[in-house]
Design an enzyme around this catalytic site. Structure first.
Site, PDB file in Angstrom:
ATOM      1  N   SER A 156       0.860  -1.183   0.000  1.00 26.10           N
ATOM      2  CA  SER A 156       0.000   0.000   0.000  1.00 26.10           C
ATOM      3  C   SER A 156       0.893   1.228   0.000  1.00 26.10           C
ATOM      4  O   SER A 156       2.085   1.137   0.320  1.00 26.10           O
ATOM      5  CB  SER A 156      -0.888  -0.008   1.251  1.00 26.10           C
ATOM      6  OG  SER A 156      -1.522   1.241   1.463  1.00 26.10           O
ATOM      7  N   TYR A 169      -2.378  -1.365  10.281  1.00 28.88           N
ATOM      8  CA  TYR A 169      -2.344  -1.583   8.832  1.00 28.88           C
ATOM      9  C   TYR A 169      -1.010  -1.107   8.254  1.00 28.88           C
ATOM     10  O   TYR A 169      -0.366  -1.814   7.473  1.00 28.88           O
ATOM     11  CB  TYR A 169      -3.505  -0.825   8.201  1.00 28.88           C
ATOM     12  CG  TYR A 169      -3.623  -0.945   6.704  1.00 28.88           C
ATOM     13  CD1 TYR A 169      -4.222  -2.059   6.122  1.00 28.88           C
ATOM     14  CD2 TYR A 169      -3.157   0.067   5.868  1.00 28.88           C
ATOM     15  CE1 TYR A 169      -4.350  -2.164   4.741  1.00 28.88           C
ATOM     16  CE2 TYR A 169      -3.278  -0.026   4.493  1.00 28.88           C
ATOM     17  CZ  TYR A 169      -3.868  -1.136   3.926  1.00 28.88           C
ATOM     18  OH  TYR A 169      -3.995  -1.232   2.558  1.00 28.88           O
TER      19      TYR A 169
END
Length: 277
Positions: A156, A169
Protein backbone atom coordinates in the site's frame (compact mmCIF):
# COMPACT_ATOMS: atom_id res chain seq x y z
CA UNK A 1 0.03 -7.49 -27.13
CA UNK A 2 -1.81 -10.58 -25.89
CA UNK A 3 -0.81 -13.85 -24.27
CA UNK A 4 1.73 -12.22 -21.97
CA UNK A 5 1.34 -15.00 -19.39
CA UNK A 6 0.16 -17.73 -21.75
CA UNK A 7 0.50 -21.22 -20.28
CA UNK A 8 1.29 -19.99 -16.79
CA UNK A 9 -0.56 -20.70 -13.56
CA UNK A 10 -1.18 -18.02 -10.95
CA UNK A 11 -1.99 -18.51 -7.27
CA UNK A 12 -4.06 -15.55 -6.00
CA UNK A 13 -5.24 -14.94 -2.45
CA UNK A 14 -8.24 -12.76 -1.70
CA UNK A 15 -9.62 -13.63 -5.12
CA UNK A 16 -13.36 -13.48 -4.43
CA UNK A 17 -13.86 -9.82 -5.36
CA UNK A 18 -12.31 -6.37 -5.78
CA UNK A 19 -8.57 -6.35 -6.54
CA UNK A 20 -8.21 -10.12 -6.26
CA UNK A 21 -10.92 -10.81 -8.81
CA UNK A 22 -9.54 -8.11 -11.07
CA UNK A 23 -6.08 -9.70 -10.96
CA UNK A 24 -7.51 -13.13 -11.73
CA UNK A 25 -9.41 -11.82 -14.73
CA UNK A 26 -6.57 -9.72 -16.09
CA UNK A 27 -4.12 -12.61 -15.95
CA UNK A 28 -6.73 -14.97 -17.43
CA UNK A 29 -7.23 -12.52 -20.29
CA UNK A 30 -3.51 -12.88 -21.00
CA UNK A 31 -3.54 -16.68 -20.94
CA UNK A 32 -3.02 -17.76 -17.32
CA UNK A 33 -4.92 -20.38 -15.39
CA UNK A 34 -5.73 -19.56 -11.78
CA UNK A 35 -5.60 -21.07 -8.32
CA UNK A 36 -7.90 -18.84 -6.26
CA UNK A 37 -8.46 -18.69 -2.52
CA UNK A 38 -10.48 -16.45 -0.24
CA UNK A 39 -11.69 -16.64 3.34
CA UNK A 40 -15.29 -15.86 2.26
CA UNK A 41 -16.22 -15.11 5.87
CA UNK A 42 -16.23 -12.26 8.38
CA UNK A 43 -13.11 -11.14 10.24
CA UNK A 44 -13.88 -10.24 13.84
CA UNK A 45 -12.12 -6.86 13.99
CA UNK A 46 -13.29 -5.58 10.60
CA UNK A 47 -16.53 -3.64 10.72
CA UNK A 48 -16.10 -1.01 8.02
CA UNK A 49 -17.28 -3.13 5.11
CA UNK A 50 -18.97 -6.50 4.55
CA UNK A 51 -16.89 -9.64 4.00
CA UNK A 52 -16.52 -11.47 0.74
CA UNK A 53 -18.81 -14.47 0.34
CA UNK A 54 -18.73 -17.87 -1.26
CA UNK A 55 -21.06 -16.44 -3.91
CA UNK A 56 -18.41 -13.81 -4.68
CA UNK A 57 -15.78 -16.51 -5.15
CA UNK A 58 -18.15 -18.47 -7.37
CA UNK A 59 -18.60 -15.35 -9.50
CA UNK A 60 -14.84 -15.06 -9.92
CA UNK A 61 -14.83 -18.68 -11.08
CA UNK A 62 -17.63 -17.96 -13.54
CA UNK A 63 -15.88 -14.95 -15.02
CA UNK A 64 -12.51 -16.70 -15.37
CA UNK A 65 -14.13 -19.71 -17.03
CA UNK A 66 -15.99 -17.34 -19.39
CA UNK A 67 -12.54 -16.36 -20.63
CA UNK A 68 -11.91 -20.04 -21.46
CA UNK A 69 -9.31 -20.42 -18.73
CA UNK A 70 -9.15 -23.01 -15.98
CA UNK A 71 -9.55 -22.09 -12.32
CA UNK A 72 -9.38 -24.06 -9.07
CA UNK A 73 -11.05 -22.13 -6.24
CA UNK A 74 -10.93 -22.93 -2.53
CA UNK A 75 -12.27 -21.32 0.60
CA UNK A 76 -9.17 -20.83 2.77
CA UNK A 77 -7.83 -18.40 5.36
CA UNK A 78 -4.31 -17.00 4.87
CA UNK A 79 -3.83 -17.31 8.64
CA UNK A 80 -4.03 -21.10 8.22
CA UNK A 81 -0.89 -22.35 6.44
CA UNK A 82 -2.14 -25.94 6.31
CA UNK A 83 -5.30 -24.87 4.48
CA UNK A 84 -3.28 -22.67 2.12
CA UNK A 85 -0.83 -25.47 1.41
CA UNK A 86 -3.68 -27.88 0.65
CA UNK A 87 -5.27 -25.34 -1.70
CA UNK A 88 -2.11 -24.63 -3.68
CA UNK A 89 -1.06 -28.29 -3.76
CA UNK A 90 -4.48 -29.26 -5.11
CA UNK A 91 -4.38 -26.48 -7.66
CA UNK A 92 -0.96 -27.51 -8.89
CA UNK A 93 -2.07 -31.14 -9.06
CA UNK A 94 -4.98 -30.12 -11.30
CA UNK A 95 -3.31 -27.40 -13.38
CA UNK A 96 0.17 -28.88 -13.63
CA UNK A 97 2.51 -26.17 -12.34
CA UNK A 98 2.86 -22.83 -10.59
CA UNK A 99 4.52 -19.74 -12.03
CA UNK A 100 2.94 -16.67 -10.42
CA UNK A 101 1.99 -15.87 -6.82
CA UNK A 102 -0.11 -12.83 -5.90
CA UNK A 103 -0.21 -12.32 -2.14
CA UNK A 104 -3.19 -10.01 -2.38
CA UNK A 105 -5.44 -10.95 0.55
CA UNK A 106 -5.72 -8.27 3.18
CA UNK A 107 -8.06 -6.30 5.40
CA UNK A 108 -8.36 -2.63 6.31
CA UNK A 109 -9.74 -0.84 9.32
CA UNK A 110 -9.32 2.71 10.59
CA UNK A 111 -8.71 3.45 14.26
CA UNK A 112 -6.83 6.14 16.19
CA UNK A 113 -3.68 4.60 17.65
CA UNK A 114 -4.68 4.86 21.30
CA UNK A 115 -8.13 3.42 20.63
CA UNK A 116 -6.81 0.29 18.93
CA UNK A 117 -7.48 -2.93 20.83
CA UNK A 118 -4.93 -5.70 21.29
CA UNK A 119 -7.15 -8.09 19.33
CA UNK A 120 -7.53 -5.67 16.41
CA UNK A 121 -3.75 -5.17 16.25
CA UNK A 122 -3.06 -8.90 16.30
CA UNK A 123 -5.69 -9.79 13.72
CA UNK A 124 -4.38 -7.19 11.27
CA UNK A 125 -0.81 -8.45 11.67
CA UNK A 126 -1.93 -12.07 11.38
CA UNK A 127 -3.73 -11.45 8.08
CA UNK A 128 -1.81 -8.66 6.37
CA UNK A 129 1.72 -9.66 7.40
CA UNK A 130 1.84 -13.29 8.54
CA UNK A 131 -0.75 -14.20 5.90
CA UNK A 132 1.59 -12.88 3.21
CA UNK A 133 4.43 -14.99 4.58
CA UNK A 134 2.17 -18.04 4.75
CA UNK A 135 1.21 -17.49 1.10
CA UNK A 136 4.82 -17.23 -0.03
CA UNK A 137 5.95 -20.13 2.13
CA UNK A 138 3.49 -22.66 0.71
CA UNK A 139 4.00 -21.49 -2.88
CA UNK A 140 7.78 -21.22 -3.07
CA UNK A 141 8.50 -24.97 -3.35
CA UNK A 142 6.25 -25.11 -6.41
CA UNK A 143 7.99 -22.11 -8.00
CA UNK A 144 11.33 -23.82 -7.43
CA UNK A 145 9.96 -27.00 -9.04
CA UNK A 146 8.78 -24.93 -12.03
CA UNK A 147 12.27 -23.51 -12.55
CA UNK A 148 11.41 -20.00 -11.40
CA UNK A 149 8.55 -17.56 -11.32
CA UNK A 150 7.29 -14.28 -9.96
CA UNK A 151 5.75 -13.21 -6.67
CA UNK A 152 3.95 -9.89 -6.25
CA UNK A 153 2.88 -8.82 -2.77
CA UNK A 154 0.18 -6.18 -2.45
CA UNK A 155 1.38 -3.56 -0.01
CA UNK A 156 0.00 0.00 0.00
CA UNK A 157 1.08 3.61 -0.05
CA UNK A 158 0.81 3.03 3.71
CA UNK A 159 3.80 0.73 3.23
CA UNK A 160 5.87 3.71 2.08
CA UNK A 161 4.73 6.53 4.37
CA UNK A 162 2.99 6.94 7.68
CA UNK A 163 -0.80 7.14 7.49
CA UNK A 164 -2.72 8.44 10.52
CA UNK A 165 -5.35 6.21 12.15
CA UNK A 166 -3.94 3.06 10.54
CA UNK A 167 -1.02 2.09 12.78
CA UNK A 168 -1.67 -1.66 12.58
CA UNK A 169 -2.34 -1.58 8.83
CA UNK A 170 0.66 0.66 8.16
CA UNK A 171 2.96 -1.56 10.24
CA UNK A 172 1.88 -4.66 8.32
CA UNK A 173 2.21 -2.98 4.93
CA UNK A 174 5.72 -1.81 5.81
CA UNK A 175 6.51 -5.31 7.03
CA UNK A 176 5.70 -7.05 3.76
CA UNK A 177 8.45 -5.02 2.08
CA UNK A 178 10.91 -6.82 4.34
CA UNK A 179 9.44 -10.15 3.27
CA UNK A 180 9.75 -9.12 -0.37
CA UNK A 181 13.35 -7.92 -0.17
CA UNK A 182 14.51 -10.97 1.76
CA UNK A 183 12.86 -13.45 -0.59
CA UNK A 184 14.12 -11.56 -3.65
CA UNK A 185 17.67 -12.03 -2.37
CA UNK A 186 17.24 -15.56 -1.08
CA UNK A 187 15.53 -17.02 -4.15
CA UNK A 188 17.06 -14.97 -6.96
CA UNK A 189 19.44 -17.78 -7.91
CA UNK A 190 16.38 -19.98 -8.50
CA UNK A 191 15.07 -17.37 -10.98
CA UNK A 192 12.26 -16.30 -8.65
CA UNK A 193 11.52 -12.57 -8.76
CA UNK A 194 9.73 -10.86 -5.87
CA UNK A 195 8.25 -7.35 -5.88
CA UNK A 196 5.61 -5.27 -4.12
CA UNK A 197 2.92 -2.96 -5.49
CA UNK A 198 1.71 0.05 -3.52
CA UNK A 199 -1.74 1.29 -4.47
CA UNK A 200 -3.28 4.52 -3.32
CA UNK A 201 -7.00 4.26 -2.54
CA UNK A 202 -8.63 1.77 -4.92
CA UNK A 203 -12.29 2.19 -5.84
CA UNK A 204 -13.57 -0.91 -4.04
CA UNK A 205 -15.74 -1.68 -1.04
CA UNK A 206 -12.67 -1.43 1.21
CA UNK A 207 -12.76 2.38 1.02
CA UNK A 208 -16.21 3.03 -0.44
CA UNK A 209 -18.21 2.71 2.74
CA UNK A 210 -19.81 5.14 5.16
CA UNK A 211 -17.32 4.52 7.99
CA UNK A 212 -14.34 5.40 5.80
CA UNK A 213 -16.09 8.47 4.44
CA UNK A 214 -16.85 9.63 7.97
CA UNK A 215 -13.35 9.08 9.33
CA UNK A 216 -11.83 11.04 6.47
CA UNK A 217 -14.38 13.83 6.89
CA UNK A 218 -14.74 13.86 10.71
CA UNK A 219 -16.27 17.33 10.91
CA UNK A 220 -19.07 16.48 8.49
CA UNK A 221 -22.25 15.07 10.10
CA UNK A 222 -23.41 13.73 6.72
CA UNK A 223 -20.47 12.04 4.98
CA UNK A 224 -21.06 10.97 1.38
CA UNK A 225 -19.11 9.34 -1.43
CA UNK A 226 -19.16 12.63 -3.31
CA UNK A 227 -17.56 14.57 -0.44
CA UNK A 228 -15.04 11.76 0.14
CA UNK A 229 -14.16 11.79 -3.56
CA UNK A 230 -13.58 15.54 -3.53
CA UNK A 231 -11.27 15.22 -0.52
CA UNK A 232 -9.31 12.27 -1.91
CA UNK A 233 -8.60 14.07 -5.17
CA UNK A 234 -6.68 16.71 -3.22
CA UNK A 235 -4.24 14.01 -2.05
CA UNK A 236 -2.92 13.29 -5.57
CA UNK A 237 -0.87 15.35 -8.01
CA UNK A 238 -2.79 13.66 -10.83
CA UNK A 239 -6.44 14.79 -11.08
CA UNK A 240 -8.03 11.58 -9.78
CA UNK A 241 -9.49 10.70 -6.38
CA UNK A 242 -8.57 7.02 -6.47
CA UNK A 243 -7.57 4.37 -8.97
CA UNK A 244 -9.44 1.36 -10.35
CA UNK A 245 -8.64 -2.23 -9.47
CA UNK A 246 -7.57 -2.90 -13.05
CA UNK A 247 -4.86 -0.26 -12.71
CA UNK A 248 -3.25 -2.42 -10.05
CA UNK A 249 -3.86 -5.54 -12.13
CA UNK A 250 -2.08 -4.01 -15.11
CA UNK A 251 0.95 -3.19 -12.99
CA UNK A 252 0.99 -6.72 -11.61
CA UNK A 253 0.64 -8.19 -15.10
CA UNK A 254 3.75 -6.29 -16.14
CA UNK A 255 5.72 -7.43 -13.09
CA UNK A 256 4.90 -11.12 -13.59
CA UNK A 257 5.41 -11.08 -17.35
CA UNK A 258 8.65 -11.63 -19.24
CA UNK A 259 8.73 -7.88 -19.90
CA UNK A 260 9.90 -7.51 -16.29
CA UNK A 261 12.26 -10.49 -16.36
CA UNK A 262 15.09 -8.55 -14.69
CA UNK A 263 12.97 -6.59 -12.22
CA UNK A 264 13.11 -7.88 -8.67
CA UNK A 265 13.17 -6.33 -5.22
CA UNK A 266 11.28 -3.18 -6.22
CA UNK A 267 8.49 -1.25 -4.51
CA UNK A 268 6.21 -0.07 -7.32
CA UNK A 269 3.70 2.66 -6.43
CA UNK A 270 0.45 2.83 -8.40
CA UNK A 271 -0.67 5.90 -6.57
CA UNK A 272 -1.42 8.88 -8.85
CA UNK A 273 1.58 10.55 -7.21
CA UNK A 274 0.35 10.25 -3.60
CA UNK A 275 3.74 9.24 -2.16
CA UNK A 276 5.62 12.21 -3.65
CA UNK A 277 3.56 14.69 -1.61
Amino acid sequence: MTGRVEGKVAFITGAARSQGRSHALRLAQEGADVIAVDICAPVDSISMYPPATEEDLAETVRQVEALDRRIVATKADVRDPAALRAAVDDGVAQLGRLDIVLANAGVFELAPALELTDDAWQEMIDINLTGVWNTCRVALPHLVDSGGGAIVITSSTAGLKGTPNTIHYTAAKHGVIGIMRTLANEFGKQSIRVNTVHPTGVDTVMIQNEKTWGLFTPDDPNPTREKFTELFETLHPLPVPYVDAVDISNAILFLVSDEARYITGVTLPVDAGYTIR
